[in-house]
Scaffold this active site. Structure first.
Site, short mmCIF file in Angstrom:
data_model
loop_
_atom_site.label_atom_id
_atom_site.label_comp_id
_atom_site.label_asym_id
_atom_site.label_seq_id
_atom_site.Cartn_x
_atom_site.Cartn_y
_atom_site.Cartn_z
N HIS A 61 1.10 -0.97 -0.50
CA HIS A 61 -0.33 -0.44 0.07
C HIS A 61 0.69 0.94 0.04
O HIS A 61 1.19 1.54 0.97
CB HIS A 61 -0.85 0.05 1.72
CG HIS A 61 -1.63 -1.01 1.54
ND1 HIS A 61 -3.25 -1.27 1.17
CD2 HIS A 61 -1.42 -2.50 1.83
CE1 HIS A 61 -3.29 -2.15 1.49
NE2 HIS A 61 -2.76 -2.78 2.16
N PHE A 62 0.91 2.09 -0.70
CA PHE A 62 2.10 3.21 -1.42
C PHE A 62 1.40 4.25 -1.23
O PHE A 62 1.47 5.38 -1.27
CB PHE A 62 2.95 3.49 -2.77
CG PHE A 62 4.02 2.14 -2.25
CD1 PHE A 62 4.43 1.92 -1.41
CD2 PHE A 62 4.29 1.88 -3.49
CE1 PHE A 62 5.02 0.14 -1.22
CE2 PHE A 62 5.66 1.24 -3.85
CZ PHE A 62 6.22 0.32 -2.63
N ARG A 63 -0.49 4.47 -1.07
CA ARG A 63 -1.23 5.60 -0.11
C ARG A 63 -1.03 7.18 -0.75
O ARG A 63 -2.17 7.99 -0.86
CB ARG A 63 -0.26 5.90 0.97
CG ARG A 63 -0.86 5.03 2.34
CD ARG A 63 -1.61 4.04 2.45
NE ARG A 63 -0.89 3.38 3.83
CZ ARG A 63 -1.97 2.68 4.33
NH1 ARG A 63 -2.53 1.62 3.52
NH2 ARG A 63 -1.94 1.92 5.33
N ASN A 93 -6.73 0.97 -1.93
CA ASN A 93 -7.27 1.64 -1.03
C ASN A 93 -6.58 3.16 -0.93
O ASN A 93 -6.48 3.40 0.28
CB ASN A 93 -7.56 1.17 -0.04
CG ASN A 93 -6.25 0.24 1.04
OD1 ASN A 93 -5.25 0.14 -0.08
ND2 ASN A 93 -6.12 0.37 2.17
N HIS A 178 -8.79 -10.31 0.49
CA HIS A 178 -8.53 -10.11 1.69
C HIS A 178 -9.72 -10.59 2.67
O HIS A 178 -10.75 -10.25 2.62
CB HIS A 178 -9.17 -8.38 2.09
CG HIS A 178 -8.89 -8.12 3.54
ND1 HIS A 178 -7.36 -7.26 4.00
CD2 HIS A 178 -9.20 -8.08 4.58
CE1 HIS A 178 -7.39 -7.00 5.71
NE2 HIS A 178 -8.88 -8.34 5.89
N HIS A 231 -2.68 -12.67 2.54
CA HIS A 231 -2.24 -12.38 4.46
C HIS A 231 -2.76 -13.29 4.99
O HIS A 231 -3.82 -13.69 5.79
CB HIS A 231 -2.22 -10.96 4.17
CG HIS A 231 -3.14 -10.14 4.46
ND1 HIS A 231 -4.66 -10.40 3.75
CD2 HIS A 231 -3.84 -8.83 4.08
CE1 HIS A 231 -5.34 -9.72 3.88
NE2 HIS A 231 -4.84 -8.99 3.49
N ASP A 302 2.76 -6.78 2.45
CA ASP A 302 1.49 -5.86 3.03
C ASP A 302 1.84 -4.97 3.39
O ASP A 302 1.49 -4.58 4.85
CB ASP A 302 0.47 -6.93 3.98
CG ASP A 302 -1.00 -6.56 4.33
OD1 ASP A 302 -0.84 -5.16 3.18
OD2 ASP A 302 -1.25 -6.34 5.52
N HIS A 306 1.24 3.59 8.40
CA HIS A 306 0.83 4.61 9.29
C HIS A 306 2.15 5.16 10.09
O HIS A 306 2.65 5.16 10.08
CB HIS A 306 -0.39 4.44 10.08
CG HIS A 306 -1.28 3.50 9.51
ND1 HIS A 306 -2.42 3.91 7.91
CD2 HIS A 306 -1.77 1.45 9.31
CE1 HIS A 306 -3.25 2.94 8.46
NE2 HIS A 306 -2.47 1.84 8.68
#
Ligand code: DOR
Length: 448
Positions: A61-63, A93, A178, A231, A302, A306
């Site tokens: 997840h590189f946001r 996401n 997921h 995962h 994964d 944050h």
């Protein structure tokens, strides 16, 4: 005498036949051959080092866009290549979600000449885009569709069977899942104990994961659609998945293979909080057992950064997820050094596995004609994970302070030396990955 652009010499090359003390010659973006003699524009001395097929991390997840205070495509991919990763599949996401052709095009535009490694982007499934997914998954460079069956970071969610069937009926490529059961987790919200992240796996319990995995296997068979369960955290799911290899592949993460809840929650607090959760030492040992039975196809990080400030919120206000793209290969090398994993299986789980599961074109092995993606490692180097070595904008790792044996030394992406001894190349040139399923949708497959 032939002249090559690059020769890596004096190392041990991990070939399809296993480790061979030989050299690799590169012409342009491809491997010209093994053990060839000739002149070279550049020679890299790999004495004492292993030259592995480029490590592919198929869950990060590189946001970007929208959550760049946590990470962006540049910082996340810089962490990747510093950790020996040559390609990533990035998750949808973001904000806005990556759930439309426009959002996918926007990500590819942002990635160009900012990402250090090659990349694919997932398309997020929603009940609103279900009918369009068949078209969206065919955009070259996409890794296909991702479904969140249980709510996690962000608002992507497809939780009931009717909606899931609609998504699975739309398109043909393998769908990533997921698997946590939203209804069960909603019933169990009262299990969360304020201020105590060790209640996270009590709330999101084994049954939540197992129930979702059972449901998606049933729906996948009904829809005749291949799935990939991300995962996996319980031995029971792997036991079940072993009976469904015709239709389902699966992933485990280094953190579920390394951390045990009994010690991780007291030591790390909310930094050990992720979805699906870190569970007990017995779960961890069970994952190793099934991994060593060959059931697990892929290890993915994964990587879910944050900030420290966000993680400092009291549970359950604290967000779930931990960074990991830079520590994935080091942790796996450490498990090899500790005798829990063989180097052959590490290669299988990080390059050949993703190639096989996803039908990646020109990747996953060191062989003539394949793209020259290499992760060069020193399997014996001892070092300690410290925050100052980590490129993720998160600025922390659950593995800080851990002394590891095995270290990535160099990262080569399509013949280009992107990282050597922690030093980056002058500029970033990551390109989209190509997949067999969509490689004739436009352009020549190999050339990016
Ligand atoms: O812990 C998690 N964090 N699990 C997910 O599924 C999403 C991820 C995130 O994006 O933060």
């Amino acid at each position: 005498m032939a002249t090559y652009d690059l020769i890596l010499e004096n190392g041990t090359v991990w070939t399809p036949a296993g480790p061979v003390e030989t050299s690799v010659a590169v012409q342009g973006e491809q491997v010209a051959g093994l053990g060839l003699s000739g002149d070279a524009g550049e020679r890299v001395d790999c004495t004492g080092l292993l030259i592995l097929p480029g490590v592919i991390d198929s869950q990060v997840h590189f946001r970007e866009p929208g959550l760049e205070h946590k990470e962006d495509l540049e910082s996340g991919s810089r962490a990747a290549v510093l950790g020996g990763v040559t390609a990533v599949f990035e998750m949808p996401n973001t904000n806005p979600n990556t759930d439309s052709a426009e959002a996918v095009a926007d990500k590819f535009a942002r990635a160009r000449d900012r990402m250090w490694c090659d990349h694919a982007f997932y398309v997020g499934a929603t009940s609103g885009n279900a009918e369009r997914l068949a078209e969206l998954e065919r955009i070259p460079g996409t890794a296909g569709v991702k479904i969140f069956m249980g709510a996690s970071t962000g608002d992507l969610l497809v939780s009931d069977d009717r909606e899931l069937a609609r998504v699975l009926a739309s398109g043909h490529r393998r769908v990533s899942i997921h698997a946590e059961d939203e209804a069960r987790m909603n019933e169990r919200l009262g299990e969360r104990v304020a201020g105590d992240p060790s209640s996270h796996p009590v709330w999101r319990d084994d049954e939540s994961a197992l129930r979702a995995t059972k449901r998606i296997l049933g729906l996948a068979h009904a829809a005749k659609r291949r799935v990939h369960v991300l995962h996996v955290t319980t031995p029971a799911e792997l036991e079940l998945l072993a009976q469904h290899k015709d239709i389902a592949t699966c992933e485990v993460t280094p953190q579920h293979l390394t951390l045990a809840g009994e010690e991780a929650y007291p030591r790390l607090g909310t930094h050990a909080q992720m979805n699906p959760p870190i569970r007990s030492g017995a779960h961890r040992d069970g994952l190793w057992r099934w991994l060593n039975q060959g059931v697990v196809d892929i290890v993915g990080s994964d990587h879910a950064p944050h900030t420290k400030e966000e993680k400092a919120k009291p549970y359950p206000a604290s967000p779930s997820g931990m960074p990991g793209v830079q520590t994935m290969l080091p942790l796996l090398l450490h498990h090899v050094a500790a005798g829990r994993l063989t180097m052959a299986r590490l290669v299988d789980l990080t390059s050949a596995g993703p190639q096989r599961v996803w039908g990646l074109v020109g990747r996953g092995r060191i062989a003539a004609g394949y793209l020259a993606d290499f992760s060069v490692v020193d399997p014996k180097a001892r070092w300690t994970v410290t925050a100052d070595r980590l490129a993720s904008r998160a600025g922390w790792s659950p593995f800080e302070g851990m002394e590891l044996t095995g270290r990535p030394v160099g990262t080569f992406v399509r013949g280009r030396q992107v990282m050597w001894e922690g030093q980056l190349a002058a500029s970033a040139h990551g390109r989209p990955l190509h997949f067999e399923d969509t490689s004739f949708s436009g352009g020549r497959a190999h050339t990016g």
